[in-house]
Motif scaffolding. Structure first.
Motif, mmCIF file in Angstrom:
data_model
loop_
_atom_site.group_PDB
_atom_site.id
_atom_site.type_symbol
_atom_site.label_atom_id
_atom_site.label_comp_id
_atom_site.label_asym_id
_atom_site.label_seq_id
_atom_site.Cartn_x
_atom_site.Cartn_y
_atom_site.Cartn_z
ATOM 1 N N ARG A 53 29.174 -41.067 15.269
ATOM 2 C CA ARG A 53 30.486 -40.464 15.072
ATOM 3 C C ARG A 53 30.795 -40.477 13.583
ATOM 4 N NH1 ARG A 53 34.390 -44.808 17.978
ATOM 5 N NH2 ARG A 53 35.846 -43.082 17.652
ATOM 6 N N PRO A 54 31.893 -39.871 13.129
ATOM 7 C CA PRO A 54 32.213 -39.898 11.694
ATOM 8 C C PRO A 54 32.245 -41.295 11.097
ATOM 9 C CG PRO A 54 33.604 -38.309 12.811
ATOM 10 C CD PRO A 54 32.823 -39.007 13.882
ATOM 11 N N ALA A 55 32.736 -42.288 11.854
ATOM 12 C CA ALA A 55 32.778 -43.653 11.330
ATOM 13 C C ALA A 55 31.391 -44.162 10.979
ATOM 14 C CB ALA A 55 33.444 -44.575 12.350
ATOM 15 N N SER A 56 30.361 -43.736 11.734
ATOM 16 C CA SER A 56 28.990 -44.159 11.423
ATOM 17 C C SER A 56 28.550 -43.607 10.077
ATOM 18 C CB SER A 56 28.038 -43.688 12.522
ATOM 19 O OG SER A 56 28.456 -44.116 13.794
ATOM 20 N N VAL A 57 28.925 -42.357 9.804
ATOM 21 C CA VAL A 57 28.591 -41.751 8.508
ATOM 22 C C VAL A 57 29.275 -42.506 7.384
ATOM 23 C CG1 VAL A 57 28.745 -39.654 7.122
ATOM 24 C CG2 VAL A 57 28.274 -39.494 9.579
ATOM 25 N N VAL A 58 30.575 -42.765 7.540
ATOM 26 C CA VAL A 58 31.324 -43.478 6.504
ATOM 27 C C VAL A 58 30.732 -44.859 6.275
ATOM 28 C CG1 VAL A 58 33.567 -44.455 5.911
ATOM 29 C CG2 VAL A 58 33.432 -42.184 6.933
ATOM 30 N N LYS A 59 30.375 -45.541 7.330
ATOM 31 C CA LYS A 59 29.785 -46.879 7.196
ATOM 32 C C LYS A 59 28.533 -46.835 6.319
ATOM 33 C CE LYS A 59 27.491 -50.495 9.944
ATOM 34 N NZ LYS A 59 26.173 -50.328 9.307
ATOM 35 N N LEU B 193 27.509 -44.527 4.165
ATOM 36 C CA LEU B 193 27.735 -44.073 2.799
ATOM 37 C C LEU B 193 28.490 -45.106 1.970
ATOM 38 C CD1 LEU B 193 28.647 -40.312 3.410
ATOM 39 C CD2 LEU B 193 26.416 -41.333 2.896
ATOM 40 N N VAL B 194 29.484 -45.773 2.570
ATOM 41 C CA VAL B 194 30.230 -46.788 1.828
ATOM 42 C C VAL B 194 29.344 -47.992 1.541
ATOM 43 C CG1 VAL B 194 32.176 -48.386 1.940
ATOM 44 C CG2 VAL B 194 32.465 -46.021 2.668
ATOM 45 N N GLU B 195 28.510 -48.374 2.488
ATOM 46 C CA GLU B 195 27.578 -49.479 2.234
ATOM 47 C C GLU B 195 26.630 -49.126 1.095
ATOM 48 O OE1 GLU B 195 27.334 -51.643 6.620
ATOM 49 O OE2 GLU B 195 25.719 -50.323 5.961
ATOM 50 N N ASN B 196 26.170 -47.883 1.040
ATOM 51 C CA ASN B 196 25.326 -47.464 -0.085
ATOM 52 C C ASN B 196 26.080 -47.582 -1.401
ATOM 53 O OD1 ASN B 196 23.112 -46.890 1.490
ATOM 54 N ND2 ASN B 196 23.493 -44.682 1.589
ATOM 55 N N ALA B 197 27.366 -47.217 -1.391
ATOM 56 C CA ALA B 197 28.168 -47.298 -2.608
ATOM 57 C C ALA B 197 28.320 -48.738 -3.076
ATOM 58 C CB ALA B 197 29.542 -46.666 -2.361
ATOM 59 N N VAL B 198 28.580 -49.658 -2.132
ATOM 60 C CA VAL B 198 28.714 -51.070 -2.503
ATOM 61 C C VAL B 198 27.383 -51.609 -3.006
ATOM 62 C CG1 VAL B 198 29.241 -53.372 -1.625
ATOM 63 C CG2 VAL B 198 30.619 -51.432 -0.889
ATOM 64 N N PHE C 225 34.801 -32.631 7.777
ATOM 65 C CA PHE C 225 34.478 -32.933 6.379
ATOM 66 C C PHE C 225 34.592 -34.427 6.125
ATOM 67 C CE2 PHE C 225 35.819 -33.605 1.947
ATOM 68 C CZ PHE C 225 34.811 -32.943 1.268
ATOM 69 N N ILE C 226 33.597 -34.957 5.416
ATOM 70 C CA ILE C 226 33.592 -36.355 4.971
ATOM 71 C C ILE C 226 33.093 -36.378 3.536
ATOM 72 C CG2 ILE C 226 32.621 -38.666 5.291
ATOM 73 C CD1 ILE C 226 32.158 -37.961 8.225
ATOM 74 N N SER C 227 33.824 -37.087 2.684
ATOM 75 C CA SER C 227 33.403 -37.249 1.300
ATOM 76 C C SER C 227 33.538 -38.713 0.902
ATOM 77 C CB SER C 227 34.249 -36.375 0.370
ATOM 78 O OG SER C 227 33.997 -36.702 -0.991
ATOM 79 N N VAL C 228 32.512 -39.250 0.253
ATOM 80 C CA VAL C 228 32.539 -40.614 -0.260
ATOM 81 C C VAL C 228 32.138 -40.565 -1.727
ATOM 82 C CG1 VAL C 228 31.593 -42.944 -0.103
ATOM 83 C CG2 VAL C 228 32.009 -41.623 1.986
ATOM 84 N N THR C 229 33.055 -41.002 -2.588
ATOM 85 C CA THR C 229 32.822 -40.974 -4.032
ATOM 86 C C THR C 229 32.880 -42.383 -4.584
ATOM 87 O OG1 THR C 229 33.896 -38.808 -4.142
ATOM 88 C CG2 THR C 229 33.596 -39.995 -6.226
ATOM 89 N N ASP C 230 31.903 -42.747 -5.441
ATOM 90 C CA ASP C 230 31.878 -44.084 -6.025
ATOM 91 C C ASP C 230 31.537 -43.996 -7.503
ATOM 92 O OD1 ASP C 230 28.901 -44.703 -6.624
ATOM 93 O OD2 ASP C 230 28.800 -44.046 -4.547
ATOM 94 N N ASP C 231 31.730 -45.111 -8.204
ATOM 95 C CA ASP C 231 31.396 -45.190 -9.624
ATOM 96 C C ASP C 231 30.225 -46.142 -9.839
ATOM 97 O OD1 ASP C 231 32.676 -47.525 -8.970
ATOM 98 O OD2 ASP C 231 34.025 -47.547 -10.691
#
Length: 609
Positions: free
Chosen positions: A22-28, A30-35, A53-59
């Motif tokens: 589900r979308p939460a799986s995608v966010v999980k 991508l956010v783990e990759n960012a961390v 649409f899902i977008s994850v932006t990190d620095d």
């Protein structure tokens, strides 16, 4: 039909079914990759709960063109530098997430490595790659996914409403954020701000745990931050830290129990069972505590490669982990002493404010009583009469109201600063009213004494052992052979708890002695449950829990009953014992034993502040 290799895009779609639900799986993912990439800020944007649409932006540190091209290949990762699948120091390591996401949606990844002059973007739609090619982007990475499951439309019907999918994303993001208070997280959905968690600046905090507690308070609520006790325990390479909520702060479900292993949020029945065991004589069966536990252990002692979603783990010694959690929480509860949840007083004040006939707001009522504008504050006459009867000084000219016992009052303020104050009255034969240095305390005498009796019984059990009662005729309990073996292997420990067993053939055991506290109990049912738990968890848990249940029942029947009139000395003695007894802030059913109201709160009720 001959055996053949499946096409690469079909392989990715099959793999995506295990990783992307589900979308939460995608966010999980991508956010783990960012961390993992060392990001200090992570921003998540959704549309329609992530379905469109899902977008994850990190620095984070970003990627160069070569790494960007490799990132969408199956089993390509930067997180196993030594090909060591045991010592894993990152969230991800399987190299499946990005190719799986690209196989079921329209994926684009734009990234710019720190120090690089330009950024690059690569696109994947239904498994087909385009790029990489130059693009404008600041240092870091931005991953966008459009039209989730467009390549496998049959999966779309399993998605829930946009609000439900959004809630699942919020839960995932909060769990990751709790383990990383140094990272700032934000979430928007259809342009609306849903979640914002600022990074906790540890260097400005009073204690090392303050940053984590602030983040936990942001996620779990201010009530948790105000009513949680810190714990920190080390044993044989395991280090357990975190915060455990006071028993009087509880919920109807276990949704507010958060568990992390080496920084990874997990859902584990063993750990949840340990929490239940730690609170089992503080809470009713249908109530659940609020906890956030962080377990750090050597990677070789835990297997995180159990499932592609990495939400489950397996421990080399689960019994030791359970014992560590139970012991740490109970020691933290011991350290809390008689402290009760501040929400108890808050609920009492809210109940006062909601009484029929009480004008609102209170300051306006106070002004009206002194010539200002507004309604006059009208209290229920019965409440006023009881309050006056409880607090009016006893004198020969005044008749003592029925059901009210007064304690002698030499001074308006207690001579010693006792935490629970000095008893001033007993009302309704049930509640002790005490005056503290800066407020008042109302004590439920039965609930308080019940806890005191229970704690004394537990001490007696620990010091003198468990008395056993021999059975005239041994009880024969038939069990599968594998359960018989695991039960007999722990027979010495069971005997310490008062249960003496021996082999009776290959598929049965004979019970010769039982704990005297159990009385007329279902021995066969107890042994069967015990055998199954020992086989699964390696610990004799059922018997201990049963003994403590019996202790709780005996304590309830042996404590001061409601309606009994107490002498002033007895009331003060009860208060002093509560101050010296662990867990006396709640009875063994999780209910509060007292409510504390500060003088400032009382004055606010009457509009004096």
């Amino acid at each position: 039909m001959p055996i053949r290799l499946l096409p690469a895009n079909l392989v990715n779609q099959i793999a995506a079914g295990e990783v992307i639900e589900r979308p939460a799986s995608v966010v999980k993912e991508l956010v783990e990759n960012a961390v993992d990439a060392g990001a200090a800020r992570v921003a998540v944007e959704l549309r329609e709960g992530g379905k469109s649409f899902i977008s994850v932006t990190d620095d984070g540190h970003g990627m160069n063109p070569r790494e960007l091209a490799l990132a969408i290949e199956r089993h390509a990762t930067s997180k196993l530098p030594d090909d060591d699948l045991v010592h894993i120091g990152f969230f991800g390591f399987r190299g499946e997430a990005l190719p799986s996401i690209g196989a079921v949606g329209r994926l684009s990844i734009a990234s710019r490595a720190r120090g690089a002059e330009e950024g690059w973007i690569i696109r994947v739609e239904g498994g087909e790659r385009q790029g990489p090619e130059p693009t404008a982007i600041t240092a870091g990475t931005r991953v966008e996914l459009r039209d989730l499951f467009y390549a496998v439309p049959a999966r779309l019907k399993f998605l829930k409403t946009a609000r439900s999918e959004q809630n699942a994303v919020v839960e995932i993001l909060e769990r990751i954020a709790m383990a990383h208070p140094e990272v700032a997280f934000s979430l928007t959905d259809d342009g609306r701000n849903v979640l914002r968690l600022d990074a906790a600046q540890a260097d400005l905090m009073e204690t090392p745990d303050a940053a984590r507690l602030k983040r936990l308070g942001d996620v779990m609520g201010r009530d948790f931050a105000e009513n949680a006790v810190a714990l920190s325990v080390e044993r044989e390479g395991l280090h357990l830290t975190g915060f455990a909520g006071l028993p009087t702060l509880n919920r109807a479900t276990a949704a507010s129990q958060y568990l992390f292993v080496n920084g990874r949020p997990v859902r584990d029945r063993l750990l949840q069972g340990a929490i239940r065991g730690a609170y089992q004589d503080f809470l009713a069966r249908d109530r659940h505590p609020l906890v956030a536990l962080f377990l750090n252990c050597p990677p070789e002692l835990v297997d995180v490669n159990v499932h592609p979603a990495k939400a489950e783990v397996r421990f080399q010694d689960p019994a030791m982990v359970r014992g560590l959690i139970v012991g740490a929480i109970r020691r933290a509860m011991d350290a809390a002493g008689h402290r009760a949840s501040t929400t108890v007083a808050g609920a009492a004040l809210a109940a006062f404010g909601a009484m029929p006939g009480v004008a609102a707001p209170l300051p306006t009522a106070y002004q009206a009583m002194h010539g200002g504008q507004g309604q006059v504050n009208r209290f229920n006459a019965g409440v006023v009469q009881q309050a006056m009867a409880a607090f009016a000084p006893l004198s020969p000219e005044m008749a003592r109201p029925s059901g009210v016992t007064h304690a002698p009052t030499q001074d308006n303020v207690p001579q010693q600063d006792y935490p629970l104050g000095i008893a001033r009255a007993q009302i309704f034969g049930t509640y002790i009213v005490a005056q503290t240095k800066d407020g008042m305390v109302i004590v439920d005498q039965h609930a308080a004494h019940e806890r005191l009796v229970l704690e004394r019984m537990k001490v007696a059990l620990a010091s003198g052992g468990v008395r056993r009662q021999a059975l005239l005729i041994p009880e024969i309990v038939e069990l599968p052979a594998k359960l018989v073996g695991s039960l007999l292997a722990r027979s010495a420990e069971l005997e310490e708890l008062g249960l003496a067993i021996e082999a009776f053939g290959h598929d049965a055991v004979a019970v010769r002695e039982v704990p005297a506290l159990l009385g007329q109990s279902d021995v066969k049912g107890l042994v069967r449950d015990l055998a199954e738990e020992i086989a699964e968890l390696g610990a004799a848990l059922s018997l201990k829990e049963k003994l403590e249940d019996i202790c709780g029942t005996m304590a309830c029947h042996g404590s001061v009953r409601s309606g009994r009139q107490l002498l002033p000395a007895e009331m003060d003695a009860l208060l002093r014992q509560m101050e010296a007894t662990p867990h006396s802030g709640q009875c063994n059913h999780g209910r509060p034993t007292y409510v504390e109201l500060k003088l400032s709160d009382i004055e606010r009720l009457f509009g004096r502040r």
